[in-house]
Scaffold this motif. Sequence first.
Motif, PDB file in Angstrom:
ATOM      1  N   ALA A 106    -104.066 -34.828 -15.771  1.00  0.00           N
ATOM      2  CA  ALA A 106    -105.258 -34.272 -16.428  1.00  0.00           C
ATOM      3  C   ALA A 106    -106.047 -35.403 -17.072  1.00  0.00           C
ATOM      4  CB  ALA A 106    -104.821 -33.274 -17.500  1.00  0.00           C
ATOM      5  N   ASP A 107    -107.358 -35.231 -17.133  1.00  0.00           N
ATOM      6  CA  ASP A 107    -108.193 -36.188 -17.880  1.00  0.00           C
ATOM      7  C   ASP A 107    -108.068 -35.853 -19.360  1.00  0.00           C
ATOM      8  OD1 ASP A 107    -109.107 -37.356 -15.578  1.00  0.00           O
ATOM      9  OD2 ASP A 107    -110.799 -35.950 -15.378  1.00  0.00           O
ATOM     10  N   GLY A 136    -109.907 -39.360 -28.475  1.00  0.00           N
ATOM     11  CA  GLY A 136    -110.106 -38.882 -29.846  1.00  0.00           C
ATOM     12  C   GLY A 136    -109.447 -37.543 -30.094  1.00  0.00           C
ATOM     13  N   ARG A 137    -109.538 -36.616 -29.108  1.00  0.00           N
ATOM     14  CA  ARG A 137    -108.939 -35.288 -29.336  1.00  0.00           C
ATOM     15  C   ARG A 137    -107.589 -35.129 -28.635  1.00  0.00           C
ATOM     16  NH1 ARG A 137    -111.140 -30.118 -26.294  1.00  0.00           N
ATOM     17  NH2 ARG A 137    -109.663 -30.971 -24.810  1.00  0.00           N
ATOM     18  N   PHE A 142     -98.861 -32.592 -21.784  1.00  0.00           N
ATOM     19  CA  PHE A 142     -97.770 -33.148 -20.988  1.00  0.00           C
ATOM     20  C   PHE A 142     -98.286 -33.338 -19.560  1.00  0.00           C
ATOM     21  CE2 PHE A 142     -94.052 -33.148 -18.300  1.00  0.00           C
ATOM     22  CZ  PHE A 142     -93.255 -34.084 -18.959  1.00  0.00           C
ATOM     23  N   GLN A 143     -98.230 -34.580 -19.104  1.00  0.00           N
ATOM     24  CA  GLN A 143     -98.741 -34.884 -17.756  1.00  0.00           C
ATOM     25  C   GLN A 143     -97.629 -34.663 -16.737  1.00  0.00           C
ATOM     26  OE1 GLN A 143    -101.836 -35.441 -17.169  1.00  0.00           O
ATOM     27  NE2 GLN A 143    -102.790 -36.895 -18.571  1.00  0.00           N
ATOM     28  N   ARG A 144     -97.830 -33.665 -15.863  1.00  0.00           N
ATOM     29  CA  ARG A 144     -96.845 -33.435 -14.793  1.00  0.00           C
ATOM     30  C   ARG A 144     -97.221 -34.269 -13.576  1.00  0.00           C
ATOM     31  NH1 ARG A 144     -94.899 -27.294 -14.049  1.00  0.00           N
ATOM     32  NH2 ARG A 144     -93.043 -28.387 -13.294  1.00  0.00           N
ATOM     33  N   LYS A 201    -105.369 -27.865 -17.800  1.00  0.00           N
ATOM     34  CA  LYS A 201    -106.247 -28.578 -18.732  1.00  0.00           C
ATOM     35  C   LYS A 201    -107.688 -28.074 -18.687  1.00  0.00           C
ATOM     36  CE  LYS A 201    -107.273 -31.656 -21.829  1.00  0.00           C
ATOM     37  NZ  LYS A 201    -108.375 -32.448 -21.422  1.00  0.00           N
ATOM     38  N   PRO A 202    -108.281 -27.850 -17.493  1.00  0.00           N
ATOM     39  CA  PRO A 202    -109.651 -27.316 -17.485  1.00  0.00           C
ATOM     40  C   PRO A 202    -109.734 -25.951 -18.173  1.00  0.00           C
ATOM     41  CG  PRO A 202    -109.029 -28.083 -15.291  1.00  0.00           C
ATOM     42  CD  PRO A 202    -107.799 -28.158 -16.129  1.00  0.00           C
ATOM     43  N   MET A 203    -108.636 -25.159 -18.060  1.00  0.00           N
ATOM     44  CA  MET A 203    -108.663 -23.841 -18.728  1.00  0.00           C
ATOM     45  C   MET A 203    -108.602 -24.019 -20.244  1.00  0.00           C
ATOM     46  SD  MET A 203    -106.713 -21.035 -16.474  1.00  0.00           S
ATOM     47  CE  MET A 203    -105.345 -21.972 -15.894  1.00  0.00           C
ATOM     48  N   LEU A 204    -107.804 -25.004 -20.667  1.00  0.00           N
ATOM     49  CA  LEU A 204    -107.725 -25.263 -22.106  1.00  0.00           C
ATOM     50  C   LEU A 204    -109.088 -25.740 -22.620  1.00  0.00           C
ATOM     51  CD1 LEU A 204    -106.255 -25.682 -24.784  1.00  0.00           C
ATOM     52  CD2 LEU A 204    -105.473 -27.906 -23.941  1.00  0.00           C
ATOM     53  N   ASP A 205    -109.712 -26.658 -21.886  1.00  0.00           N
ATOM     54  CA  ASP A 205    -111.035 -27.153 -22.316  1.00  0.00           C
ATOM     55  C   ASP A 205    -112.041 -26.002 -22.400  1.00  0.00           C
ATOM     56  OD1 ASP A 205    -110.095 -29.737 -22.487  1.00  0.00           O
ATOM     57  OD2 ASP A 205    -110.740 -30.303 -20.483  1.00  0.00           O
TER      58      ASP A 205
END
Length: 636
Positions: free
Chosen positions: A209-210, A214-215, A202-204, A182-186
Amino acid sequence: MQDDPSPGYTSAWRAWRENPEAFWRDAARLVDWVEPPARIFDPALGVWGQWFAGGALNTCANCLDRHVAAGRGAQPALIWDSAMEGRVVVLTYAELCARTARFAGALAALGVGRGDRVVIYMPMIPEAVIAMLACARLGAIHSVVFGGFAAPELASRIADARPKVVVSASCGLEPGRTVAFKPMLDAAIALSAHKPQACVIFQRAALAADLSPGRDHDFAALEAAASPHPPVPVAATDPLYILYTSGTTGRPKGVVRDNGGHAVALANSMGMIYGVGAGDVYWAASDVGWVVGHSYIVYGPLLAGCTSVMYEGKPVGTPDAGAFWRVAAQHRVKAMFTAPTALRAIKQRDPAGRELARYDLSALEALFLAGERCDPPTSVWIAELLGRPVVDHWWQTETGWTITGGFRALGLFPPRPGSGGKPAPGYELAVLDENGAPVPAGENGGLAIRLPLPPGSAPTLWENPEGFRRAYLADWPGWYRTGDGGTIDADGFVSVMGRTDDIINVAGHRLSTGAMEEVLAAHPDVAECAVIAVADAVKGQAPFGLVVLKAGVAREESEIVRELVALVRERIGPVAAFREAQVVARLPKTRSGKILRASLRRIAAGETVPIPPTIDDPATIDEITATLAARRPAAE
Ligand code: COA
Ligand code: AMP
């Protein structure tokens, strides 16, 4: 010349050659069409012609719904075996179809429709397959990005594909570390000029992930709340996906796959090449981020009604060098596909095959290899241990399926370690010199495919037909330039020796040295650089940087090298496996200032390179030769 070792193959290839349209018309019967194609091949369309124009179908319905309708609902469609989580999840055709239809409904509710792009940045979990198939169900175009790429690589793909939605996961699991996605996606979204409207995460269990209100949306919650969406008919020539792959420059190429040709070619390949059909268990030990994962974890096996095994783990270390054989035995795999590098990793830890001997592999009928050239010792080693056919087959992201290989339904060729087999029906090949003239049998040159390419091959590059022409068609009119070099012997057997351009193959992963050079050149102390491939006992090739420092730089060279290694990992990703660089006084260049990369490649391969007459400073060749000779591992 020998007697024909495989007359079944020869007559099938000739039948295709005499009447390609009849061959592909027959193969098209393996697919359910909403609207049968008006023409089998139309040479006037697209960059090099288009297959099955006028036809309409839905690839997801062909992978799932039709098998449920035919009574296969209770058959496993996907067996997810995670060595990382230590568990197995089985999804039947009915379950996979229902989950995919609901996730398609969820994507549709986020505004995704036919022709929209969805980027998928996922580890090897079933939800990656569900997301891909859900896009296909809606006629949306997915673009899967391999999890081992870092944020800037993901960003460049997001910027190019301009997705409405990105589907990702909280984390991937690598041996000894949890990779937070997730941090890499952000970071990638922050870097990209294009911003997706929504992200589905998808939360493993290993790492939550935070989510940005809204998004971001939770995958499971969205899927649970959604209504199933029916398959949307699309044109055979509509894109099914874009898969970015390394080109010779720093910018990845968006290889496009269409729906109709792809479905026909892959459905045909399952029987013709792999010798499997409905109800058989098939396993491609790859990753959904690569073309092998697209074609043979997801689409091919499901089009044919097979059970596809999806493995999250490594060939060694998860937990041992018997991991592959455990998976093959446990799920009664009939045909298996892997990269030679995985076998070399196993061979290094378990040369006598003690691990393999612990498992009942009686269901396994054949092993297929691709991704890089298989060195003969590895091919002989595994064939002897397994006692089953080991088939090397050559292909590329652009073709989507086998160019040359062995064909179980047509009769396999006797083993020829080092050869990639013969052209599949659908392909006519030649070895050409730089001017496009054919070279004599057995001599080295560039491997070329006569146009038109077969169904399943890339019709174009994403929004860049001119780029496709330039990269593949311009050099040798009437032919597609593969970028690979090799030979065709007098019996028609093809040996693929390696790339003729600046693409390298590290552990079966296709990487661009140009992209790595861009990263090295961005370091403040580097004046110029070249990245070349050096031999690696397990990975086949490894990248090696040669850097010239700016005048006046007086820092420790080893410290600069450490920074360069970290920079490539941060900008391209761990998958680049860039671990070595050497500071040199200068690089061999022509008088006009061009770095002699072809000469560097040959020096790295251990060849003695004559000093080109155009070189500005002959001493550099000697220096580089000495540097690389010191680096080269002793022969086994
Ligand atoms: N997500 C995040 N990181 C990943 C990743 C992923 N999906 N895949 C690889 N990486 C990381 C690895 O963890 C490793 O990180 P490290 O530098 O911290 O150790 C790095 O990228 C390099 O990975 P890899 O090149 O795979 O090396 P390895 O030493 O982990 O494993 C092999 C070596 C040969 C066992 C492994 O590469 C392999 O199984 N290769 C087969 C490849 C294949 O099937 N290719 C498909 C073509 S058919
Ligand atoms: P990719 O597009 O990632 O699948 O990588 C394709 C490249 O991998 C090809 O152009 C070849 O250089 C190499 N390759 C794939 N399969 C083989 C094979 N069986 N033998 C030799 N090289 C191969």
